[in-house]
Design an enzyme around this catalytic site. Structure first.
Site, PDB file in Angstrom:
ATOM      1  CE  LYS A  95      49.683  43.139  39.139  1.00  0.00           C
ATOM      2  NZ  LYS A  95      48.272  42.688  39.001  1.00  0.00           N
TER       3      LYS A  95
HETATM    4  O1  LIG Z   1      48.976  40.825  41.251  1.00  0.00           O
HETATM    5  C1  LIG Z   1      48.535  39.908  40.532  1.00  0.00           C
HETATM    6  O2  LIG Z   1      47.497  39.333  40.811  1.00  0.00           O
HETATM    7  C2  LIG Z   1      49.352  39.453  39.404  1.00  0.00           C
HETATM    8  C3  LIG Z   1      50.726  39.559  39.569  1.00  0.00           C
HETATM    9  C4  LIG Z   1      51.579  38.931  38.638  1.00  0.00           C
HETATM   10  O3  LIG Z   1      52.792  38.927  38.806  1.00  0.00           O
HETATM   11  N1  LIG Z   1      51.023  38.299  37.565  1.00  0.00           N
HETATM   12  C5  LIG Z   1      49.659  38.244  37.358  1.00  0.00           C
HETATM   13  O4  LIG Z   1      49.242  37.625  36.369  1.00  0.00           O
HETATM   14  N2  LIG Z   1      48.821  38.859  38.249  1.00  0.00           N
HETATM   15  C6  LIG Z   1      47.355  38.895  37.985  1.00  0.00           C
HETATM   16  O5  LIG Z   1      46.809  37.587  37.885  1.00  0.00           O
HETATM   17  C7  LIG Z   1      45.709  37.588  36.954  1.00  0.00           C
HETATM   18  C8  LIG Z   1      45.951  36.597  35.826  1.00  0.00           C
HETATM   19  O6  LIG Z   1      45.686  35.304  36.312  1.00  0.00           O
HETATM   20  P1  LIG Z   1      45.470  34.060  35.301  1.00  0.00           P
HETATM   21  O7  LIG Z   1      44.293  34.396  34.456  1.00  0.00           O
HETATM   22  O8  LIG Z   1      45.257  32.896  36.203  1.00  0.00           O
HETATM   23  O9  LIG Z   1      46.729  33.960  34.497  1.00  0.00           O
HETATM   24  C9  LIG Z   1      45.605  39.010  36.404  1.00  0.00           C
HETATM   25  O10 LIG Z   1      44.620  39.704  37.160  1.00  0.00           O
HETATM   26  C10 LIG Z   1      46.972  39.589  36.678  1.00  0.00           C
HETATM   27  O11 LIG Z   1      46.922  40.995  36.843  1.00  0.00           O
END
Ligand SMILES: O=C(O)c1cc(=O)[nH]c(=O)n1[C@@H]1O[C@H](COP(=O)(O)O)[C@@H](O)[C@H]1O
EC number: 4.1.1.23
Length: 271
Positions: A95
């Site tokens: 990001k």
């Molecule tokens: O760019 C991303 O991957 C991202 C964008 C977003 O809008 N929301 C988001 O949760 N993420 C990423 O997705 C991951 C979380 O995924 P979960 O653990 O499945 O909730 C983290 O690495 C966040 O940085």
């Protein structure tokens, strides 16, 4: 191979639109890895090996490595993926967003040091800050559009005079002006399927990175219906914690594989 081509092939060969996110948190590692200096590498390597058959991409989140002074382990993991799973695109989730001269260094970090196929970037500072990434013609540039978190609305929903919210301006700019390399994609959260549909309507078949299923509770069928493109593909649907920590016990590998397979199948059932 260029990013979009590698992704197309991965969608086809794995019959999957699941992206496995690597957010390694040593406090949540299984007992057998506790205290090991290479625990992050070994945990992620095992996760990659058992989930690769069900995945179209791997998304390491850089902060989980740098916060642990483990950039060397991330480098080793990227080398490992290239050697053992060469068809699997590496999406470096960083990001980034800064002025051009600094962005040049971030781009080198992502594409040279880590050999990533794509990197996530923030569009907040405008096109000149994206150009250094776009100058890597074969690499994916994945632009934040409508993020999965609740606070995303604070700025992304601000409307211009004609009532268009900022995130849709980002989608239009990405599709019509910024995609000079043909390798752009957008981040849209699974927590907001209605907005996924609006973004899809603006960007044609452009790939979407969609985090927010699994631990964040996004609805898989609604996400898939809103986000699929004219080919019935077009999505990298990310799940990190629900796969990585499916079990904290001795069966953590099997549990991660099972979670990845079940998520892949749930995505395919909604296609
Ligand atoms: O760019 C991303 O991957 C991202 C964008 C977003 O809008 N929301 C988001 O949760 N993420 C990423 O997705 C991951 C979380 O995924 P979960 O653990 O499945 O909730 C983290 O690495 C966040 O940085």
């Amino acid at each position: 191979m260029i990013f979009t081509q590698k992704l197309q092939q991965a969608w086809a060969t794995s019959n999957s639109m699941l992206t496995v996110g690597l957010d390694p948190d040593p406090q949540r590692f299984p007992a057998e890895l506790q205290g090991r200096s290479d625990a992050i590498f070994e945990f992620c390597r095992a996760i990659i090996d058992v989930t690769a058959p069900y995945a179209c991409a791997i998304k390491p989140q850089i902060a989980y490595f740098s916060a642990q002074r483990a950039e060397d382990q991330l480098e080793a993991l990227c080398n490992y993926i290239l050697e053992h799973h060469p068809g699997l695109p590496i999406v470096l989730d960083a990001k980034r967003g800064d002025i051009g001269s600094t962005a040049e260094q971030y781009a080198r970090e992502a594409f040279e040091r880590y050999q990533a196929d794509a990197v996530t970037v923030s569009p907040y500072m405008g096109f000149d800050t994206l150009e250094p990434y776009l100058s890597w013609k074969s690499k994916g540039v994945i632009i934040l559009c409508r993020t999965s978190n609740t606070g995303g609305s604070d700025l992304q929903f601000i409307e211009s005079a004609d009532g268009t919210p900022l995130y849709l301006h980002v989608a239009s700019l990405a599709a019509e002006k910024w995609n000079t390399s043909g390798q752009c994609a957008l981040v849209v959260g699974a927590t907001f399927p209605e907005e996924i549909a609006r973004v899809r309507a603006r960007v044609g078949d452009m790939p979407l990175l969609i985090p927010g299923i699994g631990a964040q509770g996004g609805d898989i069928p609604a996400t898939v219906k809103a986000g699929r493109n004219s080919q019935g593909t077009g999505m990298m649907i990310n799940s990190s914690r629900a796969i990585l920590y499916a079990s904290g016990g001795d069966n953590w590998r099997e549990a991660a594989a099972q979670a990845a397979r079940a998520t892949r199948d749930a995505i395919n059932a909604a296609r």
